[in-house]
Design an enzyme around this catalytic site. Structure first.
Site, PDB file in Angstrom:
ATOM      1  N   HIS A 199      -7.505  -0.479   5.454  1.00 38.03           N
ATOM      2  CA  HIS A 199      -6.480   0.430   5.974  1.00 38.03           C
ATOM      3  C   HIS A 199      -6.248   1.528   4.936  1.00 38.03           C
ATOM      4  CE1 HIS A 199      -2.843   1.666   8.065  1.00 38.03           C
ATOM      5  NE2 HIS A 199      -2.125   1.460   6.984  1.00 38.03           N
ATOM      6  N   HIS A 249       0.847  -1.199   0.000  1.00 38.78           N
ATOM      7  CA  HIS A 249       0.000   0.000   0.000  1.00 38.78           C
ATOM      8  C   HIS A 249       0.876   1.241   0.000  1.00 38.78           C
ATOM      9  CE1 HIS A 249       0.823  -0.443   4.281  1.00 38.78           C
ATOM     10  NE2 HIS A 249       0.268   0.740   4.537  1.00 38.78           N
ATOM     11  N   ASP A 299       5.771   4.973   5.020  1.00 47.00           N
ATOM     12  CA  ASP A 299       6.653   4.047   5.738  1.00 47.00           C
ATOM     13  C   ASP A 299       6.685   2.660   5.081  1.00 47.00           C
ATOM     14  OD1 ASP A 299       3.976   3.713   6.600  1.00 47.00           O
ATOM     15  OD2 ASP A 299       4.624   2.716   8.427  1.00 47.00           O
ATOM     16  N   HIS A 300       6.078   2.541   3.907  1.00 46.21           N
ATOM     17  CA  HIS A 300       6.157   1.288   3.134  1.00 46.21           C
ATOM     18  C   HIS A 300       6.775   1.506   1.757  1.00 46.21           C
ATOM     19  CE1 HIS A 300       3.679  -1.292   5.865  1.00 46.21           C
ATOM     20  NE2 HIS A 300       3.438  -0.079   6.340  1.00 46.21           N
ATOM     21  N   HIS A 345       4.362  -4.207  10.950  1.00 45.68           N
ATOM     22  CA  HIS A 345       4.810  -3.510  12.167  1.00 45.68           C
ATOM     23  C   HIS A 345       4.928  -4.465  13.354  1.00 45.68           C
ATOM     24  CE1 HIS A 345       4.375   0.687  10.733  1.00 45.68           C
ATOM     25  NE2 HIS A 345       3.414   0.191   9.975  1.00 45.68           N
ATOM     26  N   HIS A 401       1.381   4.002   1.868  1.00 39.58           N
ATOM     27  CA  HIS A 401       1.886   4.818   2.982  1.00 39.58           C
ATOM     28  C   HIS A 401       3.407   4.978   2.922  1.00 39.58           C
ATOM     29  CE1 HIS A 401      -1.953   4.214   5.594  1.00 39.58           C
ATOM     30  NE2 HIS A 401      -2.060   5.207   4.741  1.00 39.58           N
ATOM     31  N   ASP A 414      -0.336  -3.716   6.271  1.00 37.68           N
ATOM     32  CA  ASP A 414      -0.967  -3.155   7.474  1.00 37.68           C
ATOM     33  C   ASP A 414      -2.442  -3.549   7.568  1.00 37.68           C
ATOM     34  OD1 ASP A 414       1.449  -2.024   8.037  1.00 37.68           O
ATOM     35  OD2 ASP A 414       0.828   0.055   7.711  1.00 37.68           O
TER      36      ASP A 414
HETATM   37 ZN   LIG Z   1      -0.036   1.820   6.454  1.00 36.86          ZN
END
Ligand SMILES: [Zn+2]
Length: 255
Positions: free
Chosen positions: A114, A56, A60-61, A171, A58, A133
């Site tokens: 998400h 996805h 942090d990915h 995570h 985001h 996530d």
């Molecule tokens: Zn995420």
């Protein structure tokens, strides 16, 4: 020969993971939280990066994608419905598609909730699922871009995988998730055992993942919204599972 995996921590509490085909040498990074951490993992394993499979959009990915592609010339595969915010995409996929990493074959499952276009990569021959996530050990992702119904449907889709599927999530949230889950099912024996195991793992500096789908089905309240004990715990006996799920998720948001 079976797929090999290498899990590593990055950023604050993210996990990166490499999936390696020992026959062809092909290696995929599942998401790319930050380039240096992926490179360190490649150095540690001696593997060469051929692919990045994005779950996805985001930051942090996807933060390491551009740098890794420049350095390794790898192919970037991303969810079709999130192509726009994800940089340097070569191919897009959606539920029902397959992706190959060397000789390994991943099936793509749509798992929106998400984010609206979130996808999961499942390698059925090796019983590996990379859920980003969507699902966490004893938790699930925040429902940010969709209605709770959409997230619940995604979790039901994941729940159909074989019980011995290894679940790799994005995570390290397990201990916090367990603290919350114990407010819903304080007497769940699998959950209590998982709490002790996670404490031991964290104290030893070990990751708490991968987990297995079977264990999650027995202990993760977000996969158990249709279990009477969970509905009773949130005073919603007899209510539809999706409403129970939404209430449990709401309680976790406030926890
Ligand atoms: Zn995420």
């Amino acid at each position: 020969m079976a797929a090999q995996t290498h899990l590593f921590k990055c950023l604050t509490d993210n996990y990166g993971v490499l999936v390696h085909d020992p026959v062809t040498g092909a290696t995929a990074a599942i998401d790319a939280p930050e380039a240096w951490a992926v490179d360190a993992a490649l150095q540690a394993t001696g593997w060469q990066l051929t692919d990045i499979l994005v779950t996805h959009h985001h930051g942090d990915h996807v933060g390491g994608i551009v740098e890794l592609k420049e350095r390794h010339g790898c192919r970037v595969t991303a969810p079709a419905h999130e192509r726009q915010p994800i940089p340097a995409v070569d191919a897009t996929v959606t539920g029902g598609n397959t992706v190959t990493v060397g000789r390994l074959v991943a099936q793509v499952i749509d798992t929106p909730g998400h984010t609206a276009g979130h996808i999961t990569y499942v390698f059925p021959d090796d019983k590996l699922a990379f859920v980003g996530d969507t699902l966490f050990s004893i938790g699930c992702g925040r429902v940010i871009e969709c209605a709770p119904e959409i997230m619940w449907d995604s979790l039901l889709r994941l729940r159909e995988l074989p019980d011995d599927t290894l679940i790799f999530c994005g995570h390290e949230y397990t201990q916090a998730n367990i603290r919350f889950a114990l407010t819903i099912e304080p007497d769940n024996p699998t959950l209590k055992a998982r709490a002790a195991e996670a404490d031991r793992q964290v104290a030893a500096g070990q990751p708490t993942i991968p987990t297995t789908l079977g264990e999650e089905k027995r202990a993760n309240p977000f996969l158990r919204a249709d279990v009477p004990a969970v509905a009773a715990a949130v005073k919603m006996t007899g209510k539809p599972a999706v409403q129970v799920f939404a209430e449990v998720r709401e309680r976790k948001n406030r926890f």
